[in-house]
Design an enzyme around this catalytic site. Sequence first.
Site, PDB file in Angstrom:
ATOM      1  N   HIS A 184      12.325  -4.597 -22.938  1.00  0.00           N
ATOM      2  CA  HIS A 184      13.548  -4.685 -22.358  1.00  0.00           C
ATOM      3  C   HIS A 184      14.372  -3.197 -22.898  1.00  0.00           C
ATOM      4  O   HIS A 184      14.393  -2.962 -23.984  1.00  0.00           O
ATOM      5  CB  HIS A 184      14.486  -5.716 -22.966  1.00  0.00           C
ATOM      6  CG  HIS A 184      15.665  -5.822 -22.434  1.00  0.00           C
ATOM      7  ND1 HIS A 184      16.021  -6.219 -21.165  1.00  0.00           N
ATOM      8  CD2 HIS A 184      17.126  -5.853 -22.895  1.00  0.00           C
ATOM      9  CE1 HIS A 184      17.303  -6.434 -20.716  1.00  0.00           C
ATOM     10  NE2 HIS A 184      18.067  -5.857 -22.022  1.00  0.00           N
TER      11      HIS A 184
ATOM     12  N   ASP B 180       9.292  -7.498 -19.812  1.00  0.00           N
ATOM     13  CA  ASP B 180      10.651  -7.877 -20.310  1.00  0.00           C
ATOM     14  C   ASP B 180      10.668  -9.116 -20.877  1.00  0.00           C
ATOM     15  O   ASP B 180      10.854 -10.278 -19.980  1.00  0.00           O
ATOM     16  CB  ASP B 180      11.670  -7.662 -19.378  1.00  0.00           C
ATOM     17  CG  ASP B 180      13.021  -7.258 -19.648  1.00  0.00           C
ATOM     18  OD1 ASP B 180      13.507  -7.889 -20.974  1.00  0.00           O
ATOM     19  OD2 ASP B 180      13.739  -6.282 -19.486  1.00  0.00           O
TER      20      ASP B 180
ATOM     21  N   SER C 145      20.729  -3.101 -18.709  1.00  0.00           N
ATOM     22  CA  SER C 145      20.884  -4.434 -18.819  1.00  0.00           C
ATOM     23  C   SER C 145      21.769  -5.095 -18.216  1.00  0.00           C
ATOM     24  O   SER C 145      22.135  -4.767 -17.027  1.00  0.00           O
ATOM     25  CB  SER C 145      20.667  -4.812 -20.262  1.00  0.00           C
ATOM     26  OG  SER C 145      20.449  -6.076 -20.687  1.00  0.00           O
TER      27      SER C 145
END
Length: 337
Positions: free
Chosen positions: A294, A266, A137
């Site tokens: 995600h 996502d 991320s």
Amino acid sequence: MKKMFSPPWWAASPHVQTILPFIFKVAKPATFRQRQELPDGDFIDLDWLGQAQNGEPILVIIHGLEGNTESHYARRMLLEAKKAKIAAVVHHHRGCSGEPNRLARSYHSGDVNDLAYTLLQLKQYYPESPLFAVGYSLGGNVLAKYQGSKQQDSLLERAVVVSAPLTLAACAKRLESGFSTVYQRFLIKRLRRKMLNKINTPDLTAQMPINKKQLKMLNTFYLFDDQVTAPLHGFAGVNDYYQKSSGMNYLKHITKPTLVIHAQDDPFMTDDVIPSKDQLSPMVEYELHQFGGHVGFVDGGWPWKPKFYLEDRIIQFLLADDHKASVTHTATATNKE
């Protein structure tokens, strides 16, 4: 041979993929902490699994926004590193290791300097050990920017970027609608709490760009980044921060083998994070999966004991003998050309 990701029927939802790993975490192997003092008087903490000996590889794990060594993906990656018999170290962003950092500034999506310092220290102490990295991320965006901005000077032999918000402005906008606002509220709450602690710290109060009343009004990433992140870290404003920090701008400059993994469903992203072929260096291998959420990629097991795609794939790429990367778009019909 590379295994293709396919979710089980019960985990096809992007929100199941995103939330389930957060709920059912694996047990974390024992780690020990090393405090690293920084040149500006601040510090970051490194959590180590094992020790590099006789030139064995070191895997650097870079967590996401408000993550740490306890994050589900960090735990699983530490376990996989242990199975592979390689040393691993979790590089914490400032203030994310359970103790507030000393300065008014914090960390952000484009801050490559702390990572660069950690890698330089590792290379000095373990000159014979090849360095690998995986970033998740926000940490993935930092890693992508590091690889592209350092180019030949990157200290990493190989790197993997997972679920990175490579186009920050589009991702901030995505989190303002639908169920994705749930993730935004959760993370913003944690960021505001951390900033409130700094506002309440006498030595830092005068350096903070906002007061308590203003902080309460910041309910989106766009507002928080405009009023806190950008001024604290020397940007002209939120748009300047997003433009200069987005990893997308750096992918075509990468000179070391790097794997980028995205899921098209996502809930933190839009198609703006999907690079076109001319935005990718020949050294970047790009995987776009139709499903995965995600930092999820649950590919088997059962809800109370899920199995995952990422760890095997990451280790497979990092320890591959063939260092020739390629561009591959996987399991989607909407790739950019």
